[in-house]
Design a protein around this motif. Sequence first.
Motif, PDB file in Angstrom:
ATOM      1  N   HIS A   1       0.830  -1.210   0.000  1.00 55.23           N
ATOM      2  CA  HIS A   1       0.000   0.000   0.000  1.00 55.23           C
ATOM      3  C   HIS A   1       0.864   1.259   0.000  1.00 55.23           C
TER       4      HIS A   1
ATOM      5  N   CYS B   1      -7.929  -1.420  -0.327  1.00 60.32           N
ATOM      6  CA  CYS B   1      -8.076  -0.825   1.010  1.00 60.32           C
ATOM      7  C   CYS B   1      -8.787   0.514   0.949  1.00 60.32           C
TER       8      CYS B   1
ATOM      9  N   HIS C   1      -2.160   3.999  -4.297  1.00 60.31           N
ATOM     10  CA  HIS C   1      -1.373   2.876  -3.761  1.00 60.31           C
ATOM     11  C   HIS C   1      -0.818   1.957  -4.859  1.00 60.31           C
TER      12      HIS C   1
ATOM     13  N   CYS D   1      -7.257   0.793  -5.140  1.00 62.72           N
ATOM     14  CA  CYS D   1      -6.722  -0.137  -4.148  1.00 62.72           C
ATOM     15  C   CYS D   1      -7.848  -0.750  -3.316  1.00 62.72           C
TER      16      CYS D   1
END
Length: 298
Positions: free
Chosen positions: A160, A174, A179, A172
Amino acid sequence: MGLSIGVLATRYLWVGVVEGNRLGAVAMYPAPGGDILDLKSLRADEMVSTIRQLIADVRKGEEVSSIGAGFPGIVRNGVIEESPNLGQLKGLPIAAQLEAALEKDCVHAPVTALNDADALAAGIAATKGAMEKLIRVWYLGDGVGFGRYPHSDGVWEAGHSVVSLDPKERFCGCGGLGHLEGIVGNRAIRLRFLDMEPEEVFAASRHGDARAVEFVKRWHRALAAATATSVHLDGPGRFYLAGPNADYVDVELLSMYLQDMVKMSPLQGSHFEIVPTSHDLALIGAAVSATLRSPRVL
Ligand SMILES: [Zn+2]
């Protein structure tokens, strides 16, 4: 001495008996040749009970003295604190749950939980006889894992790493902007291209499709950028590339981009090396890490 067992949740559930630095009996779920199952669709309790069954399959009634289990995400103190690509595991006290499940089979071994890419790094160190050296590995799949050996306190979610300031880089898993995984991971590639699978994007690039060619350059630059950050923090060295998408890496191109990004003379001299059969190495590394019980994984 009982058996030393490695467990891994990377695309499949894998369990293997590890003797010294060698892998013995291995069981996997789903079984080879069977249906492909996305581990996302397996509930946390199903994952625990499946691992219990796989351990029973490989140990064949023998005693077990230690178990090391690698999972994607931030794994600390026996708990999967966060796992963007296996969201059902977030917050799961996996070590305690596995220990409790195994008690039912009269297996009283301690379970050490660790990050799956760290398990892979430990496996590379163990099998290449380089236990003293710093080992770093990128695992390239749906997400991007970063493994490091020796284990060291900290989070180390280098998958990340921020490699772009473009606010449109938002793919990403997340949810963070810019990232590495948001460019390099399969999930992100599918979101970017919508109608193309990652292998089709790389094939289109080989055939000269302008958009794919541009993307494949960006893909390599992103990986080089995160590697350069690691070099600037941790020094130069060997970076291993593993996972299904390691096949897409053009090592020469990646090395060229890295050279453009790292110019200070004491930081020169990094190399990339592709590792095949990474799940075998990760199983070995998980088991070896359990026997070492280093501070990061306790
Ligand atoms: Zn991210």
